[in-house]
Design a protein around this motif. Structure first.
Motif, mmCIF file in Angstrom:
data_model
loop_
_atom_site.group_PDB
_atom_site.id
_atom_site.type_symbol
_atom_site.label_atom_id
_atom_site.label_comp_id
_atom_site.label_asym_id
_atom_site.label_seq_id
_atom_site.Cartn_x
_atom_site.Cartn_y
_atom_site.Cartn_z
ATOM 1 N N VAL A 264 -5.159 0.033 3.936
ATOM 2 C CA VAL A 264 -4.395 0.472 5.110
ATOM 3 C C VAL A 264 -4.499 1.984 5.240
ATOM 4 O O VAL A 264 -4.092 2.734 4.352
ATOM 5 C CB VAL A 264 -2.904 0.060 4.997
ATOM 6 N N ARG A 265 -5.029 2.432 6.354
ATOM 7 C CA ARG A 265 -5.170 3.858 6.616
ATOM 8 C C ARG A 265 -3.930 4.419 7.314
ATOM 9 O O ARG A 265 -3.587 5.585 7.159
ATOM 10 C CB ARG A 265 -6.409 4.091 7.486
ATOM 11 N N GLN B 254 0.849 -1.194 0.000
ATOM 12 C CA GLN B 254 0.000 0.000 0.000
ATOM 13 C C GLN B 254 0.884 1.244 0.000
ATOM 14 O O GLN B 254 1.830 1.349 0.803
ATOM 15 C CB GLN B 254 -0.919 -0.008 1.229
ATOM 16 N N ASP B 255 0.570 2.192 -0.863
ATOM 17 C CA ASP B 255 1.405 3.376 -1.042
ATOM 18 C C ASP B 255 1.632 4.134 0.261
ATOM 19 O O ASP B 255 0.683 4.423 1.000
ATOM 20 C CB ASP B 255 0.766 4.325 -2.058
ATOM 21 N N GLY B 256 2.889 4.471 0.526
ATOM 22 C CA GLY B 256 3.237 5.326 1.642
ATOM 23 C C GLY B 256 3.156 4.674 3.008
ATOM 24 O O GLY B 256 3.218 5.366 4.024
ATOM 25 N N GLU B 257 3.043 3.344 3.057
ATOM 26 C CA GLU B 257 2.904 2.652 4.337
ATOM 27 C C GLU B 257 4.129 1.787 4.609
ATOM 28 O O GLU B 257 4.664 1.128 3.704
ATOM 29 C CB GLU B 257 1.636 1.793 4.350
ATOM 30 N N VAL C 268 6.978 -8.615 6.642
ATOM 31 C CA VAL C 268 7.016 -9.922 5.977
ATOM 32 C C VAL C 268 5.728 -10.692 6.263
ATOM 33 O O VAL C 268 5.124 -11.285 5.352
ATOM 34 C CB VAL C 268 8.246 -10.724 6.442
ATOM 35 N N ALA C 269 5.272 -10.666 7.516
ATOM 36 C CA ALA C 269 4.027 -11.339 7.879
ATOM 37 C C ALA C 269 2.827 -10.661 7.224
ATOM 38 O O ALA C 269 1.873 -11.327 6.797
ATOM 39 C CB ALA C 269 3.872 -11.351 9.397
ATOM 40 N N PHE C 270 2.875 -9.331 7.130
ATOM 41 C CA PHE C 270 1.769 -8.596 6.526
ATOM 42 C C PHE C 270 1.615 -8.944 5.047
ATOM 43 O O PHE C 270 0.483 -9.070 4.550
ATOM 44 C CB PHE C 270 1.984 -7.095 6.685
ATOM 45 N N TYR C 271 2.721 -9.079 4.337
ATOM 46 C CA TYR C 271 2.642 -9.443 2.922
ATOM 47 C C TYR C 271 1.875 -10.751 2.747
ATOM 48 O O TYR C 271 1.048 -10.891 1.833
ATOM 49 C CB TYR C 271 4.048 -9.571 2.330
ATOM 50 N N LYS C 272 2.130 -11.729 3.605
ATOM 51 C CA LYS C 272 1.450 -13.020 3.507
ATOM 52 C C LYS C 272 -0.037 -12.882 3.834
ATOM 53 O O LYS C 272 -0.894 -13.482 3.158
ATOM 54 C CB LYS C 272 2.124 -14.019 4.447
ATOM 55 N N LEU C 273 -0.344 -12.101 4.852
ATOM 56 C CA LEU C 273 -1.745 -11.862 5.208
ATOM 57 C C LEU C 273 -2.466 -11.133 4.084
ATOM 58 O O LEU C 273 -3.619 -11.446 3.759
ATOM 59 C CB LEU C 273 -1.814 -11.043 6.500
ATOM 60 N N ASN C 274 -1.800 -10.193 3.473
ATOM 61 C CA ASN C 274 -2.390 -9.415 2.382
ATOM 62 C C ASN C 274 -2.735 -10.308 1.187
ATOM 63 O O ASN C 274 -3.779 -10.135 0.543
ATOM 64 C CB ASN C 274 -1.420 -8.316 1.961
ATOM 65 N N VAL C 275 -1.881 -11.278 0.888
ATOM 66 C CA VAL C 275 -2.146 -12.219 -0.208
ATOM 67 C C VAL C 275 -3.387 -13.054 0.099
ATOM 68 O O VAL C 275 -4.268 -13.229 -0.759
ATOM 69 C CB VAL C 275 -0.927 -13.141 -0.444
ATOM 70 N N ALA D 41 1.954 -2.019 14.004
ATOM 71 C CA ALA D 41 0.502 -1.841 13.991
ATOM 72 C C ALA D 41 0.033 -1.209 12.694
ATOM 73 O O ALA D 41 0.738 -0.407 12.081
ATOM 74 C CB ALA D 41 0.068 -0.985 15.184
ATOM 75 N N VAL D 42 -1.184 -1.586 12.302
ATOM 76 C CA VAL D 42 -1.842 -0.957 11.159
ATOM 77 C C VAL D 42 -3.283 -0.624 11.542
ATOM 78 O O VAL D 42 -3.897 -1.310 12.365
ATOM 79 C CB VAL D 42 -1.861 -1.870 9.908
ATOM 80 N N ASP D 43 -3.804 0.439 10.957
ATOM 81 C CA ASP D 43 -5.228 0.748 11.022
ATOM 82 C C ASP D 43 -5.798 0.456 9.641
ATOM 83 O O ASP D 43 -5.326 1.006 8.639
ATOM 84 C CB ASP D 43 -5.458 2.220 11.387
ATOM 85 N N LEU D 44 -6.796 -0.409 9.598
ATOM 86 C CA LEU D 44 -7.349 -0.874 8.335
ATOM 87 C C LEU D 44 -8.688 -0.218 8.030
ATOM 88 O O LEU D 44 -9.340 0.346 8.913
ATOM 89 C CB LEU D 44 -7.500 -2.396 8.368
ATOM 90 N N CYS D 45 -9.109 -0.311 6.782
ATOM 91 C CA CYS D 45 -10.338 0.341 6.337
ATOM 92 C C CYS D 45 -11.068 -0.562 5.345
ATOM 93 O O CYS D 45 -10.797 -1.765 5.277
ATOM 94 C CB CYS D 45 -10.028 1.714 5.733
ATOM 95 N N ASP D 46 -11.999 0.007 4.579
ATOM 96 C CA ASP D 46 -12.754 -0.719 3.567
ATOM 97 C C ASP D 46 -13.555 -1.871 4.167
ATOM 98 O O ASP D 46 -13.568 -2.979 3.640
ATOM 99 C CB ASP D 46 -11.832 -1.239 2.464
ATOM 100 N N GLY D 47 -14.205 -1.596 5.301
ATOM 101 C CA GLY D 47 -15.054 -2.593 5.937
ATOM 102 C C GLY D 47 -14.507 -3.124 7.236
ATOM 103 O O GLY D 47 -15.265 -3.452 8.161
ATOM 104 N N VAL D 48 -13.184 -3.230 7.354
ATOM 105 C CA VAL D 48 -12.591 -3.792 8.565
ATOM 106 C C VAL D 48 -12.911 -2.945 9.796
ATOM 107 O O VAL D 48 -12.956 -3.446 10.921
ATOM 108 C CB VAL D 48 -11.064 -3.944 8.402
ATOM 109 N N GLN D 49 -13.175 -1.663 9.584
ATOM 110 C CA GLN D 49 -13.466 -0.776 10.718
ATOM 111 C C GLN D 49 -14.838 -1.049 11.342
ATOM 112 O O GLN D 49 -15.192 -0.437 12.344
ATOM 113 C CB GLN D 49 -13.358 0.692 10.286
ATOM 114 N N ARG D 50 -15.596 -1.986 10.772
ATOM 115 C CA ARG D 50 -16.893 -2.380 11.344
ATOM 116 C C ARG D 50 -16.796 -3.843 11.786
ATOM 117 O O ARG D 50 -16.579 -4.741 10.967
ATOM 118 C CB ARG D 50 -18.017 -2.214 10.323
ATOM 119 N N ALA D 51 -16.975 -4.095 13.072
ATOM 120 C CA ALA D 51 -16.792 -5.440 13.613
ATOM 121 C C ALA D 51 -17.807 -6.441 13.073
ATOM 122 O O ALA D 51 -17.603 -7.650 13.188
ATOM 123 C CB ALA D 51 -16.856 -5.399 15.139
#
Length: 216
Positions: free
Chosen positions: A131-132, A101-104, A112-119, A166-176
């Protein structure tokens, strides 16, 4: 570490969920949480970006998230290289790893773990994670602590964002209640990421996720 955090799923009160998710959405609509890893960009800008510029940035980001993500972190992202010597919020950018994600940015092992989760997330939802905010420098921590409602930002120098895990996520993740949040809740630990126990209630932050380093 897998499974150690799965003792109980917390269900926040519906009204509280709506209110605090609204606070998060309103805050990020007014200004991005981060102005870049070195506390530049919007954090120090005197003029807010135009509506057109924001719209173009969102469109580019959405298009990129639809693309297939890189399956591995860059070769120079070495998890064996520690950044523990740097104070919270003072990690040099060249010691961090760039995310898809740009600028993150995150520290190497978290990245490294995030790349795998992102896939895996892309395989499930057809788009990369939104990623916000990721690594957060000290000046940005200070700005958010002063700007956000009480309890919604860590005291400067104490943020998990400031140590690059840590990351703050968006696009739906912000709603439990969203499929995206539920999927991450069920699958993130397989890839070394967790939704910390405190983020279910104190304060309620469904968007906040952390690389698992043994914290609760």
């Amino acid at each position: 570490m897998i499974g150690r955090h799965r003792k109980k799923k917390f269900e926040p009160a519906p009204v509280l969920s709506v209110v605090l998710a609204g606070v998060f959405a309103g805050a990020v609509a007014v200004a991005p949480l981060d102005g870049g890893p070195a506390d530049g960009g919007s954090a120090d800008s005197k003029e807010p970006p135009s509506t057109k510029a924001v719209a173009e940035r969102v469109d580019r980001s959405a298009t990129k998230r639809d693309a297939a993500p890189p399956r591995e972190a860059p070769d120079d992202c070495d998890p064996s290289e520690s950044v523990d010597e740097y104070p919270n919020g003072r990690i040099p950018v060249d010691q961090l790893c760039k995310l898809p994600q740009d600028g993150e940015y995150l520290r190497a092992d978290a990245a490294v773990a995030f790349y795998k989760l992102n896939v895996a997330y892309h395989e499930r939802f057809g788009k990369q994670m939104c990623v916000r905010s990721s690594y957060r420098g000290y000046n940005k921590q200070k700005e958010l602590y002063q700007r956000m409602p009480a309890g919604m930002a860590a005291r400067p120098g104490n943020s998990k964002h400031g140590i690059g895990i840590a990351v703050d996520l968006c696009d739906g993740v912000q709603r439990a209640s969203s499929p995206q949040f539920k999927w991450l809740e069920d699958n993130s630990e397989k890839y070394g990421w967790i939704h910390p126990k405190w983020a279910y209630s104190s304060p309620y932050e469904p968007w906040h996720w952390e690389f698992d380093v043994g914290q609760e």
